[in-house]
Design an enzyme around this catalytic site. Structure first.
Site, PDB file in Angstrom:
ATOM      1  N   LYS A   1       0.812  -1.233   0.000  1.00 37.93           N
ATOM      2  CA  LYS A   1       0.000   0.000   0.000  1.00 37.93           C
ATOM      3  C   LYS A   1       0.842   1.279   0.000  1.00 37.93           C
ATOM      4  CE  LYS A   1      -4.287  -1.784   1.982  1.00 37.93           C
ATOM      5  NZ  LYS A   1      -5.335  -1.578   2.985  1.00 37.93           N
TER       6      LYS A   1
ATOM      7  N   ASP B   1     -10.347   3.052   2.019  1.00 41.86           N
ATOM      8  CA  ASP B   1     -10.647   2.446   3.328  1.00 41.86           C
ATOM      9  C   ASP B   1     -11.435   3.411   4.220  1.00 41.86           C
ATOM     10  OD1 ASP B   1      -9.564  -0.077   2.959  1.00 41.86           O
ATOM     11  OD2 ASP B   1      -7.581   0.483   3.692  1.00 41.86           O
TER      12      ASP B   1
END
Ligand SMILES: NC(=O)c1ccc[n+]([C@@H]2O[C@H](COP(=O)([O-])OP(=O)(O)OC[C@H]3O[C@@H](n4cnc5c(N)ncnc54)[C@H](OP(=O)(O)O)[C@@H]3O)[C@@H](O)[C@H]2O)c1
Length: 279
Positions: free
Chosen positions: A72, A108
């Protein structure tokens, strides 16, 4: 049997390893439901190969990919453009390829908010106490701060919380053993630690001290009902499970790659949950 045409849209999930990811199941459900000429595939990519592999996927005609552990932060670094959500989170979980460019975002935090809203919870109703200071904590803290919410954070390792606070101005830190003491002033408690996951010990916090109207959200989704959520429900405290966040965070990517705004509903939830229960 799914037969793709020569112009099928392609996307997938990059990670190392990636075999535990539920994303192929989740996106596969939507591809089937909407009858889309496309595929979403697991893409195990070793860390050293990540930048070249992503450029290769773009050159091979992929519309984009999701990014999971451990890529990420590396994904953030290879983007030609990132949006505000990625800057806030310092990490990217969704890449969209367009005109030879890699565009990154982090869904997210948005997924966390949408899941709260789907449960009838206003994320900005009052102050929030976050447990944890890992990657997920950062996304959750950043998105709550962006709404103007007063956010207090407790992490077992204080130094990690301090590093996060340097990145996120406005965050108030408390020591891990002060979490019981801090709870009463908050409208929202969020567990972003791995405590409560299958095989881990549960979160310990005195929910009886919680304010009236407290909401307890746990982003852990294996098991679906964590000990923290069960303890909240036993006290008639509103409890919001982590699976919904996983489902909602997938929406923006699917929309960008396949051109359909997919619904998060009970059928999808059951389909993904069945796989978690079987694990
Ligand atoms: N629902 C969703 O869509 C979603 C999305 C992302 C993540 N998640 C879940 O969120 C959890 C955390 O993910 P992450 O990526 O943020 O992980 P991470 O970066 O590894 O962070 C783990 C966090 O858990 C804390 N922790 C671990 N063991 C602990 C213990 N025994 N006592 C107290 N604290 C402990 C760590 O504290 P230290 O700093 O002290 O080690 C750290 O704050 C995982 O269960 C993951 O599956 C869910």
């Amino acid at each position: 049997m799914t037969i793709l045409s020569g112009t099928a849209r392609l996307a997938g999930i990059t990670g190392w390893p990636v075999r535990h990811s539920r994303s192929p199941r989740l996106h596969g459900f939507w591809l089937e439901r909407y009858g889309i000429d496309g595929a979403y595939v697991p893409l195990p990519i070793a860390p050293a190969d990540f930048p070249a592999a992503v450029r290769g996927l773009m050159l091979a005609g992929f519309a984009g990919v999701n990014v999971t552990i451990p890529h990420k932060v590396a994904a953030f670094a290879i983007c030609d453009e990132v949006d505000e959500s990625a800057r806030r989170a310092g990490a990217v979980n969704t890449l969209v390829f367009g005109n030879g460019k890699i565009i990154g975002s982090n869904t997210d935090g948005w997924g966390f908010l949408e899941n709260l809203r789907a449960h009838g919870v206003d994320p900005a109703a009052g102050p929030a106490l976050i447990l944890g200071a890992g990657g997920a904590a950062r996304a959750v803290a950043a998105v709550l701060l962006s709404l103007g919410v007063r956010v207090t954070l407790a992490n077992r390792t204080r130094a990690r919380a301090e590093a996060l606070a340097r990145e996120l101005p406005g965050l108030t830190l408390i020591d891990w053993d002060q979490r019981d003491h801090a709870l009463p002033g908050n409208a929202l408690l969020v567990n972003t630690t791995s405590l409560g996951m299958a095989g881990h010990s549960p979160v310990e916090i005195g929910l009886d001290r919680g304010a009236r109207g407290l909401t307890v959200a746990d982003i852990v989704y294996v098991p679906l009902e964590t000990p923290l959520l069960a303890a909240a429900r036993a006290r008639q405290i509103r409890a919001v499970e982590g699976l919904g966040m996983l489902l909602y965070q997938a929406v923006p990517g699917f929309r960008a790659w396949f051109g359909v705004d997919p619904a998060v509903d009970e059928a999808l939830r059951r389909f993904v949950a069945a796989d978690l229960l079987a694990a």
